[in-house]
Design an enzyme around this catalytic site. Structure first.
Site, PDB file in Angstrom:
ATOM      1  N   LEU A 187      -6.235  -6.178   1.419  1.00 36.80           N
ATOM      2  CA  LEU A 187      -5.091  -5.310   1.166  1.00 36.80           C
ATOM      3  C   LEU A 187      -5.462  -3.878   1.508  1.00 36.80           C
ATOM      4  O   LEU A 187      -6.630  -3.485   1.417  1.00 36.80           O
ATOM      5  CB  LEU A 187      -4.681  -5.377  -0.315  1.00 36.80           C
ATOM      6  CG  LEU A 187      -4.283  -6.741  -0.881  1.00 36.80           C
ATOM      7  CD1 LEU A 187      -3.967  -6.606  -2.375  1.00 36.80           C
ATOM      8  CD2 LEU A 187      -3.105  -7.334  -0.135  1.00 36.80           C
ATOM      9  N   ASP A 188      -4.452  -3.098   1.890  1.00 32.23           N
ATOM     10  CA  ASP A 188      -4.680  -1.658   2.061  1.00 32.23           C
ATOM     11  C   ASP A 188      -5.256  -1.082   0.769  1.00 32.23           C
ATOM     12  O   ASP A 188      -4.988  -1.594  -0.317  1.00 32.23           O
ATOM     13  CB  ASP A 188      -3.359  -0.925   2.341  1.00 32.23           C
ATOM     14  CG  ASP A 188      -2.672  -1.391   3.613  1.00 32.23           C
ATOM     15  OD1 ASP A 188      -3.345  -2.014   4.444  1.00 32.23           O
ATOM     16  OD2 ASP A 188      -1.467  -1.122   3.740  1.00 32.23           O
ATOM     17  N   LYS A 189      -5.998   0.015   0.905  1.00 34.98           N
ATOM     18  CA  LYS A 189      -6.609   0.647  -0.268  1.00 34.98           C
ATOM     19  C   LYS A 189      -5.566   0.958  -1.340  1.00 34.98           C
ATOM     20  O   LYS A 189      -5.810   0.768  -2.536  1.00 34.98           O
ATOM     21  CB  LYS A 189      -7.339   1.930   0.149  1.00 34.98           C
ATOM     22  CG  LYS A 189      -8.000   2.679  -1.001  1.00 34.98           C
ATOM     23  CD  LYS A 189      -8.899   3.785  -0.499  1.00 34.98           C
ATOM     24  CE  LYS A 189      -8.113   4.964   0.043  1.00 34.98           C
ATOM     25  NZ  LYS A 189      -7.516   5.772  -1.064  1.00 34.98           N
ATOM     26  N   ASP A 190      -4.398   1.415  -0.933  1.00 37.90           N
ATOM     27  CA  ASP A 190      -3.392   1.850  -1.909  1.00 37.90           C
ATOM     28  C   ASP A 190      -2.450   0.732  -2.361  1.00 37.90           C
ATOM     29  O   ASP A 190      -1.587   0.961  -3.202  1.00 37.90           O
ATOM     30  CB  ASP A 190      -2.580   3.007  -1.333  1.00 37.90           C
ATOM     31  CG  ASP A 190      -3.435   4.253  -1.139  1.00 37.90           C
ATOM     32  OD1 ASP A 190      -4.356   4.459  -1.954  1.00 37.90           O
ATOM     33  OD2 ASP A 190      -3.196   4.997  -0.173  1.00 37.90           O
ATOM     34  N   THR A 191      -2.594  -0.458  -1.791  1.00 44.27           N
ATOM     35  CA  THR A 191      -1.786  -1.602  -2.211  1.00 44.27           C
ATOM     36  C   THR A 191      -2.518  -2.346  -3.319  1.00 44.27           C
ATOM     37  O   THR A 191      -3.716  -2.600  -3.220  1.00 44.27           O
ATOM     38  CB  THR A 191      -1.532  -2.557  -1.027  1.00 44.27           C
ATOM     39  OG1 THR A 191      -0.874  -1.848   0.018  1.00 44.27           O
ATOM     40  CG2 THR A 191      -0.688  -3.741  -1.453  1.00 44.27           C
TER      41      THR A 191
END
Length: 296
Positions: free
Chosen positions: A129-133
């Site tokens: 997952l993306d860092k912010d997800t």
């Protein structure tokens, strides 16, 4: 861990190699590695994997966890589900999934590596997952299980659901966004471009309030930043998206969450994994009762 397969009557028209590939989902690379390390045994012994077996012959495989190049770092992990094959972890927003430039020791993979090392296992991350997800990250407990489930992802046989809150009220209650995506020349950003890779996202509006909509998202393909750039490209960026969003919402993390994952693991009688990750508190703070349908 040891895997034992007994040849059945319906297998007799296949060679040992075909049985390993079709019945046990071995990739050619993994098969070669196991053969080279003497981790596959045949009873009775055979002279070639290209020969045909007899009924009730046995294939015995030692499933060894190979050393990972991820550094084990002690850290907190929120385990959603674990068995002998897989580990499902709930990743918080702001924490990278996997080591990369500038993040070699502070990722969920580092923390899982430390946890699995205590069980004499190593990390095999399946999805990132993306860092912010926030939400579900899946780890396999050896390269064999990783190979099987990665193939299911590749063939789009894994059902993934995300929840997002976006700016704006969508005119249609559901639909597909199909726009090609390519890497931008500007850092980690992606862009919609005719020369990009095909990308498809299904969306469904759960509820709307003010000038916001709560969406259920199903990525049909798995391109980097796909959900974020697809929604932004049609004028409904995800709340808190500082890369693709035009409107800024003060002190709000990215409101994108990997909510559930479902797939069949055919190695053990088509066991169905159906794992859900609860929404972070800040989703409820932002949308309140408009998320109640997810809890019913």
């Amino acid at each position: 861990m040891k895997l034992i397969y007994v040849v059945k009557k319906e297998d007799l028209n296949m060679t040992y190699k075909q049985i390993l590939q079709k019945r046990l989902s071995f990739s050619s690379t993994l098969m070669s590695r196991l053969k080279a390390h003497g981790q596959i045994r045949f009873i009775p012994p055979i002279y070639s994997i290209h020969q045909y077996p007899q009924e009730n012959a046995v294939i015995e495989i030692d499933l060894i966890s190979y050393k990972s190049n991820i550094v084990a770092v002690e850290g907190s992990i929120d385990i959603l589900y674990e068995d002998n094959f897989f580990l499902f972890v709930n990743k918080p927003s702001g924490l990278p999934s996997h080591p990369s430039k500038g993040h070699y020791f502070d990722t969920i993979a580092n923390y899982v590596e430390y946890y699995l090392n205590s069980k004499n296992l190593t990390t095999h991350i399946v999805n990132r997952l993306d860092k912010d997800t926030s939400g579900i990250v899946l780890f396999a407990k050896n390269s064999y299980f990783h190979s099987i489930v990665s193939y299911e992802f590749e063939k789009r046989r894994v059902d993934k659901t995300y929840i997002a809150i976006v700016h704006g009220i969508l005119p249609k209650k559901s639909g597909f966004i199909e726009k090609p995506i390519k890497r931008s020349q500007h850092g980690i950003k992606r862009e919609i471009h005719q020369d990009g890779y095909f990308a498809s996202t299904y969306y469904e509006v759960i509820d709307s309030f003010g000038n916001f909509s709560v969406l259920k998202l199903k990525p049909i393909t798995g391109r980097t930043h796909q959900l974020r750039i697809h929604l932004a490209s049609i004028g409904y960026p995800i709340v808190g998206d500082c890369i693709y969003g035009e409107e800024k919402t003060q002190n709000t993390p990215l409101l994108l969450h990997a909510y559930s994952i479902r797939f069949n693991f055919k190695l053990i009688n088509n066991k169905v994994y159906d794992i859900t990750s609860p929404l972070p508190y800040y989703f409820h703070e932002f949308a309140g009762k408009h998320l109640e349908i997810l809890c019913s």
